[in-house]
Scaffold this motif. Structure first.
Motif, PDB file in Angstrom:
ATOM      1  N   SER A 102      73.394  39.846 122.597  1.00 58.38           N
ATOM      2  CA  SER A 102      73.100  39.657 121.172  1.00 58.38           C
ATOM      3  C   SER A 102      73.875  38.490 120.589  1.00 58.38           C
ATOM      4  O   SER A 102      74.934  38.109 121.085  1.00 58.38           O
ATOM      5  CB  SER A 102      73.414  40.928 120.373  1.00 58.38           C
ATOM      6  OG  SER A 102      74.800  41.165 120.358  1.00 58.38           O
ATOM      7  N   ILE A 103      73.308  37.959 119.522  1.00 55.13           N
ATOM      8  CA  ILE A 103      73.981  36.937 118.731  1.00 55.13           C
ATOM      9  C   ILE A 103      73.656  37.208 117.266  1.00 55.13           C
ATOM     10  O   ILE A 103      72.510  37.497 116.923  1.00 55.13           O
ATOM     11  CB  ILE A 103      73.574  35.498 119.156  1.00 55.13           C
ATOM     12  CG1 ILE A 103      74.393  34.462 118.388  1.00 55.13           C
ATOM     13  CG2 ILE A 103      72.072  35.280 119.028  1.00 55.13           C
ATOM     14  CD1 ILE A 103      74.301  33.055 118.963  1.00 55.13           C
ATOM     15  N   SER A 104      74.683  37.187 116.430  1.00 57.08           N
ATOM     16  CA  SER A 104      74.514  37.384 114.990  1.00 57.08           C
ATOM     17  C   SER A 104      74.985  36.126 114.281  1.00 57.08           C
ATOM     18  O   SER A 104      76.058  35.598 114.599  1.00 57.08           O
ATOM     19  CB  SER A 104      75.334  38.577 114.494  1.00 57.08           C
ATOM     20  OG  SER A 104      74.854  39.772 115.060  1.00 57.08           O
ATOM     21  N   MET A 105      74.183  35.681 113.350  1.00 58.02           N
ATOM     22  CA  MET A 105      74.476  34.435 112.653  1.00 58.02           C
ATOM     23  C   MET A 105      74.192  34.568 111.166  1.00 58.02           C
ATOM     24  O   MET A 105      73.393  35.416 110.757  1.00 58.02           O
ATOM     25  CB  MET A 105      73.603  33.307 113.224  1.00 58.02           C
ATOM     26  CG  MET A 105      73.817  33.075 114.708  1.00 58.02           C
ATOM     27  SD  MET A 105      72.509  32.093 115.459  1.00 58.02           S
ATOM     28  CE  MET A 105      71.221  33.312 115.611  1.00 58.02           C
ATOM     29  N   THR A 106      74.830  33.718 110.412  1.00 57.49           N
ATOM     30  CA  THR A 106      74.534  33.570 109.001  1.00 57.49           C
ATOM     31  C   THR A 106      73.950  32.178 108.818  1.00 57.49           C
ATOM     32  O   THR A 106      74.490  31.205 109.346  1.00 57.49           O
ATOM     33  CB  THR A 106      75.810  33.708 108.144  1.00 57.49           C
ATOM     34  OG1 THR A 106      76.396  34.991 108.389  1.00 57.49           O
ATOM     35  CG2 THR A 106      75.501  33.574 106.666  1.00 57.49           C
ATOM     36  N   PHE A 107      72.840  32.101 108.108  1.00 57.12           N
ATOM     37  CA  PHE A 107      72.217  30.822 107.783  1.00 57.12           C
ATOM     38  C   PHE A 107      72.277  30.632 106.276  1.00 57.12           C
ATOM     39  O   PHE A 107      71.938  31.544 105.526  1.00 57.12           O
ATOM     40  CB  PHE A 107      70.754  30.792 108.242  1.00 57.12           C
ATOM     41  CG  PHE A 107      70.592  30.880 109.729  1.00 57.12           C
ATOM     42  CD1 PHE A 107      70.807  29.775 110.533  1.00 57.12           C
ATOM     43  CD2 PHE A 107      70.217  32.070 110.327  1.00 57.12           C
ATOM     44  CE1 PHE A 107      70.650  29.846 111.910  1.00 57.12           C
ATOM     45  CE2 PHE A 107      70.056  32.158 111.699  1.00 57.12           C
ATOM     46  CZ  PHE A 107      70.275  31.045 112.493  1.00 57.12           C
ATOM     47  N   ASP A 113      70.095  32.545 101.664  1.00 54.29           N
ATOM     48  CA  ASP A 113      71.068  32.894 102.693  1.00 54.29           C
ATOM     49  C   ASP A 113      70.438  33.978 103.550  1.00 54.29           C
ATOM     50  O   ASP A 113      69.711  34.841 103.044  1.00 54.29           O
ATOM     51  CB  ASP A 113      72.373  33.417 102.088  1.00 54.29           C
ATOM     52  CG  ASP A 113      73.148  32.332 101.349  1.00 54.29           C
ATOM     53  OD1 ASP A 113      72.886  31.146 101.577  1.00 54.29           O
ATOM     54  OD2 ASP A 113      74.007  32.693 100.523  1.00 54.29           O
ATOM     55  N   MET A 114      70.732  33.936 104.857  1.00 55.03           N
ATOM     56  CA  MET A 114      70.107  34.873 105.770  1.00 55.03           C
ATOM     57  C   MET A 114      71.125  35.360 106.793  1.00 55.03           C
ATOM     58  O   MET A 114      71.883  34.576 107.344  1.00 55.03           O
ATOM     59  CB  MET A 114      68.951  34.165 106.498  1.00 55.03           C
ATOM     60  CG  MET A 114      68.228  35.017 107.500  1.00 55.03           C
ATOM     61  SD  MET A 114      67.008  34.080 108.495  1.00 55.03           S
ATOM     62  CE  MET A 114      65.989  33.341 107.265  1.00 55.03           C
ATOM     63  N   ASN A 115      71.141  36.668 107.012  1.00 57.02           N
ATOM     64  CA  ASN A 115      71.887  37.266 108.121  1.00 57.02           C
ATOM     65  C   ASN A 115      70.858  37.572 109.197  1.00 57.02           C
ATOM     66  O   ASN A 115      69.870  38.268 108.927  1.00 57.02           O
ATOM     67  CB  ASN A 115      72.612  38.537 107.688  1.00 57.02           C
ATOM     68  CG  ASN A 115      73.741  38.242 106.740  1.00 57.02           C
ATOM     69  OD1 ASN A 115      74.453  37.264 106.899  1.00 57.02           O
ATOM     70  ND2 ASN A 115      73.893  39.063 105.722  1.00 57.02           N
ATOM     71  N   TYR A 116      71.100  37.071 110.395  1.00 60.70           N
ATOM     72  CA  TYR A 116      70.102  37.151 111.468  1.00 60.70           C
ATOM     73  C   TYR A 116      70.778  37.623 112.743  1.00 60.70           C
ATOM     74  O   TYR A 116      71.840  37.112 113.115  1.00 60.70           O
ATOM     75  CB  TYR A 116      69.491  35.772 111.685  1.00 60.70           C
ATOM     76  CG  TYR A 116      68.437  35.709 112.756  1.00 60.70           C
ATOM     77  CD1 TYR A 116      67.120  36.041 112.482  1.00 60.70           C
ATOM     78  CD2 TYR A 116      68.754  35.304 114.046  1.00 60.70           C
ATOM     79  CE1 TYR A 116      66.135  35.973 113.461  1.00 60.70           C
ATOM     80  CE2 TYR A 116      67.780  35.232 115.033  1.00 60.70           C
ATOM     81  CZ  TYR A 116      66.481  35.558 114.736  1.00 60.70           C
ATOM     82  OH  TYR A 116      65.512  35.496 115.700  1.00 60.70           O
ATOM     83  N   THR A 117      70.170  38.600 113.399  1.00 65.76           N
ATOM     84  CA  THR A 117      70.676  39.088 114.678  1.00 65.76           C
ATOM     85  C   THR A 117      69.537  39.080 115.680  1.00 65.76           C
ATOM     86  O   THR A 117      68.435  39.556 115.387  1.00 65.76           O
ATOM     87  CB  THR A 117      71.247  40.511 114.553  1.00 65.76           C
ATOM     88  OG1 THR A 117      72.318  40.487 113.605  1.00 65.76           O
ATOM     89  CG2 THR A 117      71.773  41.011 115.889  1.00 65.76           C
ATOM     90  N   LEU A 118      69.818  38.532 116.851  1.00 67.79           N
ATOM     91  CA  LEU A 118      68.862  38.530 117.953  1.00 67.79           C
ATOM     92  C   LEU A 118      69.457  39.383 119.064  1.00 67.79           C
ATOM     93  O   LEU A 118      70.571  39.132 119.522  1.00 67.79           O
ATOM     94  CB  LEU A 118      68.642  37.099 118.452  1.00 67.79           C
ATOM     95  CG  LEU A 118      67.561  36.907 119.509  1.00 67.79           C
ATOM     96  CD1 LEU A 118      66.180  37.117 118.896  1.00 67.79           C
ATOM     97  CD2 LEU A 118      67.657  35.514 120.113  1.00 67.79           C
TER      98      LEU A 118
END
Length: 176
Positions: A102-107, A113-118
């Motif tokens: 997994s990878i979690s990022m803030t854009f 603004d977006m919190n995104y987790t793959l």
């Protein structure tokens, strides 16, 4: 004169209704999923390969590191996209990363603004890829617009994951 008052009244109601939508739904949340017929480690490597990102992210141009070590927790980068002929820059911060999982990022951008987790997991002979997104507009106008665009924003993520699936399944690159 009466007609003008009615028109202005209707316009006022429409504008107030538009901004009320943003107050009622200030953020959108959605998740998407695809399954690929490749092993987890290869699916992960392809998803993280900057040279392949333009193949699955529409308009992707480049990633420019700002601080930290790229691909590690705390790394900050500007990601450049071209959308309808206009350059757009999104600031990415990696919040968490578990290799092959997994990878979690803030854009962050001017608009939202977006919190995104793959997340990726091996399930039999397939790799399941799931994304989780929480997006919030920056300002009353963008919050309302995001609430109205929720379906198309999710559709864009589904399209991106569909493209990622294709890129992974057609991959010929050997990763170590």
């Amino acid at each position: 004169m009466k007609v003008l008052k009615y028109i202005l009244g209707i316009l006022l109601i429409i504008v107030l209704g538009f901004f009320a939508i943003g107050l009622i739904s200030p953020k959108i949340e959605y998740e998407c999923e695809v399954a690929v017929k490749k092993p987890l480690d290869e699916a992960w490597a392809v998803s993280q390969d900057e040279n392949k990102m333009s193949d699955w992210l529409i308009g992707f141009q480049k990633i420019e590191p700002i601080s930290g070590t790229p691909g590690t927790v705390g790394a900050v980068s500007d990601i450049y996209f071209v959308n309808e002929g206009k350059e757009m820059v999104i600031r990415e911060t990696i919040n968490d990363i578990v290799e092959d999982e997994s990878i979690s990022m803030t854009f962050e951008s001017d608009f939202m603004d977006m919190n995104y987790t793959l997340n990726m997991s091996q399930e039999g002979e397939q790799t399941k890829i799931r994304s989780f997104t929480i997006a919030k507009g920056n300002g009353a106008f963008s919050k309302s617009l995001m609430a109205l665009m929720a379906g198309s924003v999710k559709a864009q993520e589904e399209y991106n994951l569909s493209n990622l699936k294709k890129v992974i399944e057609e991959n010929k690159t050997v990763y170590n």
